[in-house]
Write a protein that holds these residues in place. Structure first.
Motif, PDB file in Angstrom:
ATOM      1  N   TYR A 279       0.968  -1.173   0.026  1.00 60.61           N
ATOM      2  CA  TYR A 279       0.031  -0.186  -0.012  1.00 60.61           C
ATOM      3  C   TYR A 279       0.845   1.328  -0.075  1.00 60.61           C
ATOM      4  O   TYR A 279       0.387   2.329  -0.218  1.00 60.61           O
ATOM      5  N   ASP A 280       2.319   1.438   0.199  1.00 61.22           N
ATOM      6  CA  ASP A 280       3.203   2.237  -0.131  1.00 61.22           C
ATOM      7  C   ASP A 280       3.214   2.542  -1.363  1.00 61.22           C
ATOM      8  O   ASP A 280       3.819   3.721  -1.802  1.00 61.22           O
ATOM      9  N   GLU A 281       3.318   1.415  -2.077  1.00 61.36           N
ATOM     10  CA  GLU A 281       3.737   1.696  -3.631  1.00 61.36           C
ATOM     11  C   GLU A 281       2.994   2.868  -4.380  1.00 61.36           C
ATOM     12  O   GLU A 281       3.661   3.720  -5.039  1.00 61.36           O
ATOM     13  N   PRO A 282       1.704   2.857  -4.368  1.00 56.58           N
ATOM     14  CA  PRO A 282       1.187   4.015  -5.293  1.00 56.58           C
ATOM     15  C   PRO A 282       1.348   5.407  -4.732  1.00 56.58           C
ATOM     16  O   PRO A 282       1.543   6.275  -5.492  1.00 56.58           O
ATOM     17  N   ILE A 283       1.809   5.428  -3.514  1.00 57.36           N
ATOM     18  CA  ILE A 283       2.158   6.829  -2.987  1.00 57.36           C
ATOM     19  C   ILE A 283       3.594   7.176  -3.256  1.00 57.36           C
ATOM     20  O   ILE A 283       3.998   8.367  -3.850  1.00 57.36           O
ATOM     21  N   LEU A 284       4.652   6.059  -3.382  1.00 52.81           N
ATOM     22  CA  LEU A 284       6.027   6.448  -3.797  1.00 52.81           C
ATOM     23  C   LEU A 284       6.089   6.591  -5.318  1.00 52.81           C
ATOM     24  O   LEU A 284       7.166   7.152  -6.067  1.00 52.81           O
ATOM     25  N   LYS A 285       5.242   6.429  -5.961  1.00 51.87           N
ATOM     26  CA  LYS A 285       5.103   6.424  -7.500  1.00 51.87           C
ATOM     27  C   LYS A 285       4.864   7.971  -7.600  1.00 51.87           C
ATOM     28  O   LYS A 285       5.113   8.647  -8.979  1.00 51.87           O
ATOM     29  N   HIS A 286       4.627   8.658  -6.859  1.00 48.40           N
ATOM     30  CA  HIS A 286       4.287  10.234  -6.959  1.00 48.40           C
ATOM     31  C   HIS A 286       5.949  11.158  -6.446  1.00 48.40           C
ATOM     32  O   HIS A 286       5.721  12.166  -6.667  1.00 48.40           O
ATOM     33  N   LEU A 287       6.908  10.202  -6.031  1.00 50.82           N
ATOM     34  CA  LEU A 287       7.928  10.758  -5.582  1.00 50.82           C
ATOM     35  C   LEU A 287       8.840  11.210  -6.840  1.00 50.82           C
ATOM     36  O   LEU A 287       9.286  10.544  -7.713  1.00 50.82           O
ATOM     37  N   GLN A 288       9.068  12.647  -6.685  1.00 56.07           N
ATOM     38  CA  GLN A 288       9.752  13.318  -7.813  1.00 56.07           C
ATOM     39  C   GLN A 288      11.417  13.458  -7.590  1.00 56.07           C
ATOM     40  O   GLN A 288      12.254  13.728  -8.637  1.00 56.07           O
ATOM     41  N   ASP A 289      11.918  13.678  -6.437  1.00 56.79           N
ATOM     42  CA  ASP A 289      13.204  13.876  -6.318  1.00 56.79           C
ATOM     43  C   ASP A 289      13.287  13.763  -4.691  1.00 56.79           C
ATOM     44  O   ASP A 289      12.543  13.742  -3.975  1.00 56.79           O
ATOM     45  N   ILE A 290      14.855  13.448  -4.592  1.00 57.08           N
ATOM     46  CA  ILE A 290      15.322  13.123  -3.158  1.00 57.08           C
ATOM     47  C   ILE A 290      16.465  14.175  -3.042  1.00 57.08           C
ATOM     48  O   ILE A 290      17.588  14.117  -4.039  1.00 57.08           O
ATOM     49  N   LYS A 291      16.715  15.115  -2.166  1.00 57.81           N
ATOM     50  CA  LYS A 291      17.758  15.911  -2.049  1.00 57.81           C
ATOM     51  C   LYS A 291      18.425  16.009  -0.683  1.00 57.81           C
ATOM     52  O   LYS A 291      17.739  15.444   0.423  1.00 57.81           O
ATOM     53  N   VAL A 292      19.623  16.230  -0.829  1.00 58.30           N
ATOM     54  CA  VAL A 292      20.481  16.245   0.639  1.00 58.30           C
ATOM     55  C   VAL A 292      20.877  17.603   0.916  1.00 58.30           C
ATOM     56  O   VAL A 292      21.588  18.350   0.110  1.00 58.30           O
ATOM     57  N   LYS A 293      20.517  18.093   2.011  1.00 55.85           N
ATOM     58  CA  LYS A 293      20.861  19.362   2.462  1.00 55.85           C
ATOM     59  C   LYS A 293      21.820  19.361   3.592  1.00 55.85           C
ATOM     60  O   LYS A 293      21.483  18.783   4.574  1.00 55.85           O
ATOM     61  N   PHE A 294      22.982  20.156   3.733  1.00 55.58           N
ATOM     62  CA  PHE A 294      23.890  20.041   4.667  1.00 55.58           C
ATOM     63  C   PHE A 294      23.556  21.200   5.716  1.00 55.58           C
ATOM     64  O   PHE A 294      23.006  22.124   5.310  1.00 55.58           O
ATOM     65  N   SER A 295      24.126  21.081   6.926  1.00 59.26           N
ATOM     66  CA  SER A 295      23.867  22.233   7.808  1.00 59.26           C
ATOM     67  C   SER A 295      24.745  23.374   7.524  1.00 59.26           C
ATOM     68  O   SER A 295      25.908  23.313   6.960  1.00 59.26           O
ATOM     69  N   ASP A 296      24.434  24.426   7.725  1.00 61.05           N
ATOM     70  CA  ASP A 296      25.042  25.633   7.304  1.00 61.05           C
ATOM     71  C   ASP A 296      26.464  25.811   8.389  1.00 61.05           C
ATOM     72  O   ASP A 296      26.362  25.222   9.291  1.00 61.05           O
ATOM     73  N   PRO A 297      27.229  26.670   7.746  1.00 58.55           N
ATOM     74  CA  PRO A 297      28.623  26.684   8.515  1.00 58.55           C
ATOM     75  C   PRO A 297      28.415  27.489   9.801  1.00 58.55           C
ATOM     76  O   PRO A 297      27.256  28.331  10.073  1.00 58.55           O
ATOM     77  N   GLY A 298      29.031  27.070  10.788  1.00 57.68           N
ATOM     78  CA  GLY A 298      28.874  27.325  12.343  1.00 57.68           C
ATOM     79  C   GLY A 298      27.898  26.601  13.090  1.00 57.68           C
ATOM     80  O   GLY A 298      27.683  26.898  14.269  1.00 57.68           O
ATOM     81  N   GLN A 299      27.021  25.845  12.173  1.00 57.60           N
ATOM     82  CA  GLN A 299      25.821  25.114  12.894  1.00 57.60           C
ATOM     83  C   GLN A 299      26.035  23.778  13.555  1.00 57.60           C
ATOM     84  O   GLN A 299      27.380  23.358  12.861  1.00 57.60           O
ATOM     85  N   PRO A 300      25.555  23.023  14.415  1.00 62.57           N
ATOM     86  CA  PRO A 300      25.956  21.800  14.487  1.00 62.57           C
ATOM     87  C   PRO A 300      26.015  20.883  13.266  1.00 62.57           C
ATOM     88  O   PRO A 300      24.995  21.191  12.541  1.00 62.57           O
ATOM     89  N   MET A 301      26.824  20.098  13.083  1.00 63.08           N
ATOM     90  CA  MET A 301      27.020  19.059  12.129  1.00 63.08           C
ATOM     91  C   MET A 301      25.452  18.323  11.782  1.00 63.08           C
ATOM     92  O   MET A 301      25.092  17.678  12.926  1.00 63.08           O
ATOM     93  N   SER A 302      25.109  18.284  10.575  1.00 65.41           N
ATOM     94  CA  SER A 302      23.815  17.516  10.280  1.00 65.41           C
ATOM     95  C   SER A 302      23.487  17.295   8.937  1.00 65.41           C
ATOM     96  O   SER A 302      24.122  18.108   8.117  1.00 65.41           O
ATOM     97  N   PHE A 303      22.586  16.758   8.507  1.00 71.76           N
ATOM     98  CA  PHE A 303      22.290  16.743   6.885  1.00 71.76           C
ATOM     99  C   PHE A 303      20.731  16.451   6.846  1.00 71.76           C
ATOM    100  O   PHE A 303      20.043  15.669   7.840  1.00 71.76           O
ATOM    101  N   VAL A 304      19.877  16.903   5.917  1.00 72.52           N
ATOM    102  CA  VAL A 304      18.423  16.675   5.887  1.00 72.52           C
ATOM    103  C   VAL A 304      18.289  16.005   4.591  1.00 72.52           C
ATOM    104  O   VAL A 304      18.744  16.237   3.548  1.00 72.52           O
ATOM    105  N   LEU A 305      17.534  15.055   4.542  1.00 72.74           N
ATOM    106  CA  LEU A 305      17.116  14.366   3.521  1.00 72.74           C
ATOM    107  C   LEU A 305      15.496  15.066   3.066  1.00 72.74           C
ATOM    108  O   LEU A 305      14.928  15.057   4.028  1.00 72.74           O
ATOM    109  N   GLU A 306      15.378  15.415   1.763  1.00 72.45           N
ATOM    110  CA  GLU A 306      14.107  15.852   1.486  1.00 72.45           C
ATOM    111  C   GLU A 306      13.527  15.125   0.335  1.00 72.45           C
ATOM    112  O   GLU A 306      14.275  14.828  -0.679  1.00 72.45           O
ATOM    113  N   PHE A 307      12.278  14.826   0.563  1.00 74.88           N
ATOM    114  CA  PHE A 307      11.556  13.792  -0.231  1.00 74.88           C
ATOM    115  C   PHE A 307      10.532  14.670  -1.096  1.00 74.88           C
ATOM    116  O   PHE A 307       9.609  15.007  -0.276  1.00 74.88           O
TER     117      PHE A 307
END
Length: 355
Positions: A155-183
């Motif tokens: 039942y996840d499959e019909p939803i994932l067919k609408h996924l258009q992109d996945i991005k990785v965003k890194f934390s800004d300089p001076g901020q605690p180290m992290s990364f964000v996955l954007e779906f």
């Protein structure tokens, strides 16, 4: 008497001697035999080693800055990738040209074809459907990669067919180290969000209690996001009916309640690492560690090499490389919180050692 008989057995004596030899030659037992003056110098070496670990942590922080810099250079290419996938932009003939390994064979075969066959093929090509972009691009990647397909329910499959992109965003300089996955999702019948996010928090510093365990940046926690499900479309819960008997009157009624349901979209409601000093139970620890590994895999492999996971070429490369890891008793790879996928910091460090 029995003991005397056993001790006279040469095989027993040999086994005991081997055991004693192994005990007497362990590193810790050897250190204990050293004079105090030598132990004092060893302690001084450990102090130096801790200082090395802190320098190494700074090295990884600078590598993270380097990752951030190059992520900005990659992004225009990834933006164009998305346009080709969604069909918003059609690649030019030059952009579509690709020389395969079998190019010479294909050319030779093409020369042998007569005009009638070529004309027939051209006519057939004209009748072929021409869908927009590359349909089900990211969904196909989910199906191809075992680590991801295991999370996806029917039942996840019909939803994932609408996924258009996945991005990785890194934390800004001076901020605690992290990364964000954007779906990024196109408008759909399941939720109103256009973007679902997962934030992975990292640290690059030796543990005060165990500084010698430091091996580079590690994920220490993660945050999900709220999914605004449309009515009746939430696949992360299911409704069950349960009969309930009234204690006083003895009547029976049927009640309905919602319970958690297996779904990939539970990925956005992760288990939180304990922040109050309490240790997690074994199942929770494994769940959290698996989540960290998936986050690393998206960041390090899936997003940068998406087309190769779509075609399956990257999967073949992964199989041929025989990914290394610590093995459990049955030969299965152990996963622990803080365990790290091979990453740019690790590659930089290996290069530094080799140079």
């Amino acid at each position: 008497k029995l003991t005397d008989q056993v001790m006279q057995n040469p095989q027993v004596l040999a086994a005991l001697q081997e055991r004693l030899d192994s005990v007497s030659h362990t590193p810790s037992s050897y250190i204990e035999t050293l004079p105090k003056a030598v132990k004092r110098r060893i302690n001084a070496l450990k102090q130096l080693q801790v200082k090395c670990a802190h320098i190494e942590a700074k090295f990884y922080e600078e590598v993270h800055d380097l990752e951030r810099k190059y992520a900005a250079l990659y992004q225009p290419l990834f933006d164009k990738r998305r346009e080709f996938i969604t069909g918003d932009v059609e690649p030019t003939d030059a952009e579509s040209e690709w020389h395969s390994e079998n190019e010479e064979e294909d050319k030779l075969a093409g020369d042998m074809k007569n005009k009638a066959v070529i004309a027939e093929k051209e006519a057939a090509a004209a009748e072929e459907p021409n869908p927009k972009g590359i349909p089900e691009f990211w969904f196909t990647i989910f199906r191809n990669v075992d680590m991801l397909s295991e999370l996806v329910q029917e039942y996840d499959e019909p939803i994932l067919k609408h996924l258009q992109d996945i991005k990785v965003k890194f934390s800004d300089p001076g901020q605690p180290m992290s990364f964000v996955l954007e779906f990024h999702f196109e408008p759909n019948d399941y939720f109103t969000n256009s973007v679902l996010t997962k934030t992975y928090k990292m640290k690059s510093e030796p543990d005060k209690a165990d500084p010698f365990s430091f091996e580079g940046p590690e994920i220490v926690d993660c945050d999900g996001c709220t999914i605004d499900w449309k009515k009746g479309k939430n696949v992360t819960v299911k409704t069950i009916k349960k009969k309930q008997k009234h204690k006083g009157r003895g009547t029976v009624r049927t009640i309905t309640k919602q319970v958690p349901n297996d779904s990939f979209f539970n990925f956005f409601s992760p288990l939180r690492a304990s922040g109050d000093g309490e240790s997690l139970d074994e199942d929770s620890e494994f769940t959290l560690a698996s989540d960290f590994e998936i986050g690393h895999f998206f960041r390090e492999r899936i997003v940068p090499r998406a087309v190769l996971y779509f075609t399956g070429e990257a999967i073949e490369d992964d199989d041929n490389s025989g990914q290394e890891g610590s093995k459990g008793e049955e030969g299965e790879e152990e996963v622990r919180p803080g365990s790290r996928a091979k990453s740019l910091p690790e590659l930089c460090k290996n290069q530094q050692r080799n140079s």
